[in-house]
Design an enzyme around this catalytic site. Sequence first.
Site, PDB file in Angstrom:
ATOM      1  CB  ILE A 164      51.682  34.700  40.006  1.00 38.50           C
ATOM      2  CG1 ILE A 164      51.104  34.651  38.692  1.00 38.50           C
ATOM      3  CG2 ILE A 164      51.852  36.201  40.505  1.00 38.50           C
ATOM      4  CD1 ILE A 164      49.529  35.180  38.708  1.00 38.50           C
ATOM      5  CG  ASN A 213      46.923  43.519  36.964  1.00 36.08           C
ATOM      6  OD1 ASN A 213      45.868  43.914  36.293  1.00 36.08           O
ATOM      7  ND2 ASN A 213      48.279  43.429  36.272  1.00 36.08           N
ATOM      8  CB  SER A 215      37.213  39.273  32.797  1.00 34.42           C
ATOM      9  OG  SER A 215      36.710  39.639  31.601  1.00 34.42           O
ATOM     10  CE1 TYR A 261      41.274  36.598  30.384  1.00 34.10           C
ATOM     11  CE2 TYR A 261      39.010  37.156  30.005  1.00 34.10           C
ATOM     12  CZ  TYR A 261      40.243  37.743  30.423  1.00 34.10           C
ATOM     13  OH  TYR A 261      40.642  38.735  31.016  1.00 34.10           O
ATOM     14  CB  VAL A 294      41.787  48.016  29.572  1.00 34.46           C
ATOM     15  CG1 VAL A 294      42.732  49.108  29.746  1.00 34.46           C
ATOM     16  CG2 VAL A 294      40.614  48.156  30.605  1.00 34.46           C
TER      17      VAL A 294
END
Length: 276
Positions: A63, A89, A139, A193, A230
């Site tokens: 990407i 993702n 997120s 982030y 995760v």
Amino acid sequence: MSTKVAVVTGSNKGIGLAIVRTLCQQHYHGDVYLTARDSGRGDEAVKSLAADGLTAKFHQLDINDEKSIVSAAAFFKKTYGGVDVLINNAGIAFKDADPAPFPVQAEVTLKTNYFATRDMLTHFLPLIKSGGRVVNVSSFVGARTLNKCSAALQQRFRSDDITEEELTGLMEQFVDLAKKGEHEKGGWANSAYGTSKTGLTVLTMIHARRLTKERPHDGILVNACCPGWVRTDMAGPKAPKSPEEGAATPVFLALLPAGATDPHGRFVSDKEVQPW
């Protein structure tokens, strides 16, 4: 009747691979494409699924390389006439202990998580078929980061009239100020982030509004989601969720039933719409 197709970016490991696995396990009625920058790793991931009796296909896709995006878009248009499910993702995060200076982290993180994902959407949204589903993996850190920004920035990021151009300008402003060490003075939070995911969630909402206006009868649903914390290479071994648990919400949104009208343009976590 053309074969349906689902495309998952950055899916040779972690949450992306778990999303592909879950789609295959839930007998997605079409071809499921695992994509990755590295063809070798992508092929290995497809083989690992095959060893469990699951069938996925592979297509190379980086990407961060717009030529790669254009090439992939052309392939899916020619082969399938478009795309039914797109799950964005692919993303990156620097570890807390990473020695890279903040200006570098800001530029690199936003390059992938916002600007490259935006390039994906620029080239792939026109390919989304009637009844299609687009899921952007964001997120909860984005919402938390936004709450630490100035009132003026919060107002713009939560407004219904912010455009993609304005949003992209704000993302560029953050990177520019970070390079000068002035982002906090400019009203921004100190999280590259989090800022990248704020941008992605708001971009999702902008695209949802645009699709509702431009393709009102096509029933396309576009949402952002948080998979949760995760256990992946990115998030570390202490996270409470397995990759399969992290895949649950993205897959839920990807498989929203035909005729569903909601959620659309929302931020979703644990299969529930969250306040923004």
